[in-house]
Write a protein that holds these residues in place. Structure first.
Motif, PDB file in Angstrom:
ATOM      1  N   LYS A 278       0.829  -1.206   0.000  1.00 28.32           N
ATOM      2  CA  LYS A 278       0.000   0.000   0.000  1.00 28.32           C
ATOM      3  C   LYS A 278       0.867   1.261   0.000  1.00 28.32           C
ATOM      4  O   LYS A 278       0.537   2.244  -0.671  1.00 28.32           O
ATOM      5  N   LEU A 279       1.973   1.241   0.751  1.00 29.76           N
ATOM      6  CA  LEU A 279       2.878   2.384   0.755  1.00 29.76           C
ATOM      7  C   LEU A 279       3.492   2.612  -0.613  1.00 29.76           C
ATOM      8  O   LEU A 279       3.647   3.758  -1.061  1.00 29.76           O
ATOM      9  N   ARG A 280       3.844   1.544  -1.305  1.00 30.42           N
ATOM     10  CA  ARG A 280       4.416   1.688  -2.651  1.00 30.42           C
ATOM     11  C   ARG A 280       3.388   2.279  -3.615  1.00 30.42           C
ATOM     12  O   ARG A 280       3.722   3.109  -4.456  1.00 30.42           O
ATOM     13  N   GLU A 281       2.151   1.824  -3.513  1.00 30.83           N
ATOM     14  CA  GLU A 281       1.093   2.384  -4.363  1.00 30.83           C
ATOM     15  C   GLU A 281       0.909   3.871  -4.072  1.00 30.83           C
ATOM     16  O   GLU A 281       0.791   4.684  -4.989  1.00 30.83           O
ATOM     17  N   TRP A 282       0.866   4.226  -2.798  1.00 33.47           N
ATOM     18  CA  TRP A 282       0.671   5.610  -2.394  1.00 33.47           C
ATOM     19  C   TRP A 282       1.849   6.481  -2.816  1.00 33.47           C
ATOM     20  O   TRP A 282       1.663   7.642  -3.211  1.00 33.47           O
ATOM     21  N   SER A 283       3.046   5.947  -2.761  1.00 35.54           N
ATOM     22  CA  SER A 283       4.231   6.742  -3.085  1.00 35.54           C
ATOM     23  C   SER A 283       4.223   7.212  -4.538  1.00 35.54           C
ATOM     24  O   SER A 283       4.825   8.236  -4.846  1.00 35.54           O
ATOM     25  N   ALA A 284       3.517   6.514  -5.408  1.00 37.38           N
ATOM     26  CA  ALA A 284       3.449   6.919  -6.817  1.00 37.38           C
ATOM     27  C   ALA A 284       2.749   8.262  -6.986  1.00 37.38           C
ATOM     28  O   ALA A 284       2.956   8.959  -7.990  1.00 37.38           O
ATOM     29  N   SER A 285       1.943   8.661  -6.012  1.00 37.22           N
ATOM     30  CA  SER A 285       1.219   9.931  -6.099  1.00 37.22           C
ATOM     31  C   SER A 285       2.005  11.096  -5.498  1.00 37.22           C
ATOM     32  O   SER A 285       1.524  12.232  -5.514  1.00 37.22           O
ATOM     33  N   LEU A 286       3.191  10.852  -5.005  1.00 35.79           N
ATOM     34  CA  LEU A 286       3.967  11.885  -4.325  1.00 35.79           C
ATOM     35  C   LEU A 286       5.014  12.509  -5.236  1.00 35.79           C
ATOM     36  O   LEU A 286       5.387  11.934  -6.269  1.00 35.79           O
ATOM     37  N   ALA A 287       5.523  13.659  -4.805  1.00 39.61           N
ATOM     38  CA  ALA A 287       6.607  14.330  -5.528  1.00 39.61           C
ATOM     39  C   ALA A 287       7.920  13.596  -5.268  1.00 39.61           C
ATOM     40  O   ALA A 287       7.994  12.693  -4.425  1.00 39.61           O
ATOM     41  N   SER A 288       8.957  14.005  -5.936  1.00 42.78           N
ATOM     42  CA  SER A 288      10.220  13.266  -5.970  1.00 42.78           C
ATOM     43  C   SER A 288      10.803  12.906  -4.605  1.00 42.78           C
ATOM     44  O   SER A 288      11.034  11.737  -4.326  1.00 42.78           O
ATOM     45  N   ARG A 289      11.072  13.884  -3.763  1.00 41.03           N
ATOM     46  CA  ARG A 289      11.709  13.588  -2.478  1.00 41.03           C
ATOM     47  C   ARG A 289      10.790  12.801  -1.554  1.00 41.03           C
ATOM     48  O   ARG A 289      11.224  11.863  -0.890  1.00 41.03           O
ATOM     49  N   GLN A 290       9.539  13.199  -1.507  1.00 46.45           N
ATOM     50  CA  GLN A 290       8.575  12.495  -0.666  1.00 46.45           C
ATOM     51  C   GLN A 290       8.369  11.068  -1.165  1.00 46.45           C
ATOM     52  O   GLN A 290       8.199  10.150  -0.375  1.00 46.45           O
ATOM     53  N   GLN A 291       8.400  10.889  -2.470  1.00 50.23           N
ATOM     54  CA  GLN A 291       8.242   9.557  -3.042  1.00 50.23           C
ATOM     55  C   GLN A 291       9.391   8.644  -2.620  1.00 50.23           C
ATOM     56  O   GLN A 291       9.168   7.492  -2.245  1.00 50.23           O
TER      57      GLN A 291
END
Length: 110
Positions: free
Chosen positions: A26-39
Motif C-alpha cells: 500500500k505504501l508503494r502504491e501511495w508513493s506513486a502519487s507523491l513528488a520526488s523527495r517524498q516519493q
C-alpha cells in the motif's frame, strides 16, 4: 505486557509478516502519487516495513529474492493480510488457516 495487551484489546491479526507485506504494498502504491523527495522517502519506508517478513524468510532458510517475489505476488492477488512466512515449513502460505497470529495491539504499538 502481552497479557495486559490481550485483556485490554483482545484482537489478533495474522502473523508471519503478512500485515507488513500488505502495508508495504500500500505504501508503494501511495508513493506513486507523491513528488520526488517524498516519493523516495515513502519507498524507503516501504522497504523498511517489508524487511520484517524478509528477515523471517531468511531465518527460515528461504531464498530472499524468491520469497520477496512470491510474497508480493500472493499479496497482489489477494490484497489481504493473510499470506506470510511459515518459518516451520520454510514456505509462504495462507497463515489464516494455520492459526499463526499476533496481537493487534503489538502491531499498533510498533
Amino acid at each position: 505486557m502481552a497479557v495486559k495487551d490481550v485483556v485490554e484489546y483482545p484482537y489478533v491479526v495474522v502473523g508471519g509478516g503478512a500485515p507488513e507485506a500488505v502495508i508495504s504494498r500500500k505504501l508503494r502504491e501511495w508513493s506513486a502519487s507523491l513528488a520526488s523527495r517524498q516519493q523516495l522517502a515513502a519507498e524507503k519506508y516501504a522497504e523498511a516495513v517489508e524487511s520484517i517478513p524478509l528477515v523471517l524468510a531468511e531465518n527460515a532458510g528461504m531464498s530472499l529474492i524468491d520469497a520477496q517475489a512470491e510474497l508480493r505476488t500472493k499479496i497482489e492477488g489477494s490484497g489481504k493480510a493473510r499470506y506470510g512466512i511459515d518459518v516451520f515449513k520454510g514456505k509462504i502460505v495462507d497463515l489464516s488457516t494455520r492459526d499463526i497470529m499476533n496481537l493487534l495491539q503489538s502491531k499498533i504499538k510498533s
